[in-house]
Scaffold this active site. Structure first.
Site, PDB file in Angstrom:
ATOM      1  N   HIS A  49      13.989  25.182  -1.480  1.00  0.00           N
ATOM      2  CA  HIS A  49      14.065  26.455  -0.779  1.00  0.00           C
ATOM      3  C   HIS A  49      15.509  26.738  -0.360  1.00  0.00           C
ATOM      4  CE1 HIS A  49       9.502  26.541   0.347  1.00  0.00           C
ATOM      5  NE2 HIS A  49       9.724  26.435  -0.952  1.00  0.00           N
ATOM      6  N   GLU A  51      17.018  27.122   2.494  1.00  0.00           N
ATOM      7  CA  GLU A  51      17.597  26.312   3.560  1.00  0.00           C
ATOM      8  C   GLU A  51      18.081  24.962   3.027  1.00  0.00           C
ATOM      9  OE1 GLU A  51      13.871  28.358   5.382  1.00  0.00           O
ATOM     10  OE2 GLU A  51      14.624  27.768   3.406  1.00  0.00           O
ATOM     11  N   CYS A  74       9.485  27.500   6.144  1.00  0.00           N
ATOM     12  CA  CYS A  74       8.110  27.050   5.920  1.00  0.00           C
ATOM     13  C   CYS A  74       7.767  25.868   6.828  1.00  0.00           C
ATOM     14  CB  CYS A  74       7.896  26.691   4.449  1.00  0.00           C
ATOM     15  SG  CYS A  74       8.883  25.313   3.849  1.00  0.00           S
ATOM     16  N   SER A 167      10.030  59.706 -29.414  1.00  0.00           N
ATOM     17  CA  SER A 167      10.375  59.517 -27.992  1.00  0.00           C
ATOM     18  C   SER A 167      11.664  58.729 -27.795  1.00  0.00           C
ATOM     19  CB  SER A 167       9.229  58.793 -27.278  1.00  0.00           C
ATOM     20  OG  SER A 167       9.003  57.520 -27.868  1.00  0.00           O
ATOM     21  N   ARG A 183      11.623  44.545 -15.939  1.00  0.00           N
ATOM     22  CA  ARG A 183      10.855  43.593 -16.744  1.00  0.00           C
ATOM     23  C   ARG A 183      11.206  42.155 -16.364  1.00  0.00           C
ATOM     24  NH1 ARG A 183      10.593  45.733 -23.044  1.00  0.00           N
ATOM     25  NH2 ARG A 183       9.711  47.802 -22.626  1.00  0.00           N
ATOM     26  N   ARG A 206      15.538  42.603 -22.503  1.00  0.00           N
ATOM     27  CA  ARG A 206      16.764  42.573 -23.298  1.00  0.00           C
ATOM     28  C   ARG A 206      17.935  43.015 -22.425  1.00  0.00           C
ATOM     29  NH1 ARG A 206      12.769  44.629 -26.308  1.00  0.00           N
ATOM     30  NH2 ARG A 206      13.447  46.804 -26.247  1.00  0.00           N
ATOM     31  N   SER A 221      -9.740  47.691 -25.682  1.00  0.00           N
ATOM     32  CA  SER A 221     -11.191  47.638 -25.448  1.00  0.00           C
ATOM     33  C   SER A 221     -11.978  47.181 -26.668  1.00  0.00           C
ATOM     34  CB  SER A 221     -11.704  49.013 -25.008  1.00  0.00           C
ATOM     35  OG  SER A 221     -11.018  49.449 -23.859  1.00  0.00           O
ATOM     36  N   GLY A 295       1.016  54.686 -22.026  1.00  0.00           N
ATOM     37  CA  GLY A 295       0.992  56.094 -22.370  1.00  0.00           C
ATOM     38  C   GLY A 295       0.290  56.896 -21.301  1.00  0.00           C
ATOM     39  N   ASN A 299      -1.690  55.542 -17.905  1.00  0.00           N
ATOM     40  CA  ASN A 299      -1.063  55.883 -16.626  1.00  0.00           C
ATOM     41  C   ASN A 299      -2.053  56.568 -15.689  1.00  0.00           C
ATOM     42  OD1 ASN A 299       1.300  54.822 -17.617  1.00  0.00           O
ATOM     43  ND2 ASN A 299       2.270  56.792 -18.021  1.00  0.00           N
TER      44      ASN A 299
END
Length: 365
Positions: A49, A51, A74, A167, A183, A206, A221, A295, A299
C-alpha cells in the site's frame, strides 16, 4: 500547507490508475519540519500500500514525522499487513487523511487504531477530490457492482455515423487518446454483437506509453460472433467474455471456450441479455468498472436498465445530416421530455476543436 501536501498525495495516487483495480487509488506523503522526506503510492493490486511504499522510500528515522494519506490506513490483514499498525511502529505523530475507508466493515477502524496509540488524526482534507478519483472503488466496495461509464462520440447534429455506416473518425486524435486512457483505467469494455460484426474491433488499449487492456465483454444473445473475430484471436492478458442467453447452441459455446473465451448465460429479457443480471455476475468476477462503447441500441438499453453511473460524450464540430444516420442513443426512447435521462454535476472540457461533456446519472456523485 495541509492542502498542499494532500494535493501531492492525490497526484501520487493517480499514478496507479488502471493497475490497482479493484483496490483504490492511494497516495502518501511523509513530512518533517515543513519538508517532504518520503512519498509512495499504491502501484498495483496485491502490492504494498501507499504508506508502506513511502516507508520504503526513505532511510530517515520517522519518529515524530507527519503523514498525509488520501485514504484511511487499512486496519485488517489482507494481501498485506495493516498499514495503521505499521504507522504506529514507525512513530508517526500525526496523520492527515483525505477520506475514511468507504467499506462499511472497516470504516473508522484504522483511525481508531491510530488514536488508540496517541497519534493525532485529522480527516476530510480535500475529501471531495479524493472521492472523485476513487468513484469506482467507492461504488464497488459498497455494492459489489461495477461502476459503469457510457461513452459516446457524435457530430454537432447528433450523429455517430453517416447513413452508409461510416464513422471513422468523428472525434479527433486527442479525444480518442482520452478514450484509450479510459480503457486503461477501467476494468472492462462492453459492446454489442452488431459492433463486432460491423467493425471487428480489437477492444484493446492503444497508448504510446502502453497500458492495460480491459476485459472484453460482448453482448451476443444468439451467439452470432464469428470464431475468427479479432476479440477471440488477440494476444492480450485480458479475457474475452461473451454474454448470451440460455437457449443457445452448446456446440458454439464449446468452440468459444476453446478460444479461451468465457461464456456467461443470462436469463432472456425481451429476447436479449439481461443486463442487470450480467452486471452482477461481472461484479462477482472482480470487474469493478466497465466502459460501454456500444451502438445506439446497447446505449439505450443500458440507460433504460439504470445500470449507467456516468456519461462521457464527445461532440465534434462536424455536420453529417441524413434521416437514416444513427444517433448515440436509439431504442424505443422516451415519450416525454420530463422522463429524459438527466445528467448531474456536469463538467465540460476541450480537446482542441472537440468538446467533451461528462456528468452523472446518480445524485450521490
Amino acid at each position: 500547507m495541509d492542502i498542499k501536501y494532500m494535493k501531492r498525495a492525490i497526484e501520487l495516487s493517480k499514478l496507479g490508475k488502471g493497475y490497482t483495480n479493484p483496490n483504490p487509488l492511494v497516495g502518501a506523503v511523509i513530512v518533517r519540519d515543513g519538508k517532504i522526506i518520503a512519498e509512495g503510492y499504491h502501484k498495483y493490486f496485491g502490492g504494498d500500500h501507499a504508506e508502506i511504499n513511502a516507508f520504503k522510500n526513505t532511510k530517515d528515522d520517522l519518529k515524530g514525522a507527519e503523514m498525509y494519506v488520501t485514504l484511511e490506513p487499512c486496519s485488517h490483514y489482507g494481501k498485506t499487513p495493516p498499514c495503521a499498525l505499521e504507522i504506529v511502529k514507525k512513530g508517526i505523530s500525526k496523520v492527515y487523511i483525505g477520506m475514511k475507508d468507504p467499506n462499511p466493515k472497516v470504516s473508522g477502524k484504522g483511525i481508531k487504531i491510530l488514536r488508540d496509540n496517541n497519534i493525532l488524526v485529522t480527516s476530510g482534507i480535500l475529501e471531495s477530490e479524493v472521492k472523485k478519483i476513487n468513484e469506482v472503488f467507492i461504488k464497488y466496495i459498497k455494492t459489489k457492482l461495477p461502476f459503469i461509464v457510457l461513452k459516446t462520440a457524435m457530430t454537432l447534429d447528433g450523429k455517430i455515423a453517416t447513413k452508409t455506416g461510416d464513422s471513422k473518425w468523428i472525434s479527433n486524435e486527442l479525444s480518442r487518446e482520452y478514450t484509450h486512457k479510459l480503457r486503461h483505467k477501467l476494468s472492462g469494455i462492453l459492446v454489442g454483437i452488431k459492433t463486432v460484426l460491423k467493425d471487428n474491433p480489437r477492444l484493446t488499449t492503444r497508448l504510446k506509453e502502453g497500458g492495460k487492456d480491459p476485459e472484453r465483454i460482448i453482448l451476443d444473445s444468439n451467439l452470432r460472433i464469428p470464431l475468427d473475430s479479432k476479440v477471440l484471436n488477440i494476444n492480450s492478458k485480458a479475457k474475452t467474455i461473451i454474454a448470451t442467453t440460455k437457449n443457445v447452441d452448446t456446440k458454439k459455446i464449446k468452440a468459444l471456450e476453446q478460444k479461451q473465451a468465457i461464456v456467461i448465460k443470462t436469463p432472456s429479457k425481451d429476447g436479449k441479455v439481461d443486463l442487470k443480471y450480467l452486471i452482477k455476475k461481472l461484479g462477482d468476477m472482480d470487474i469493478d468498472s466497465i466502459l460501454i462503447e456500444g451502438g445506439s441500441t446497447v446505449n439505450y438499453s443500458a440507460l433504460n436498465e439504470g445500470i449507467v453511473d456516468k456519461v462521457i460524450s464527445f461532440i465534434s464540430p462536424k455536420i453529417i445530416g441524413g434521416v437514416e444516420a444513427k444517433t448515440p442513443v436509439g431504442g424505443r426512447g422516451k415519450d416525454l421530455i420530463v422522463d429524459a435521462f438527466k445528467l448531474k454535476n456536469i463538467e465540460i472540457e476541450r480537446f482542441n476543436e472537440d468538446i467533451m461533456i461528462k456528468g452523472y446519472l446518480r445524485g450521490d456523485n
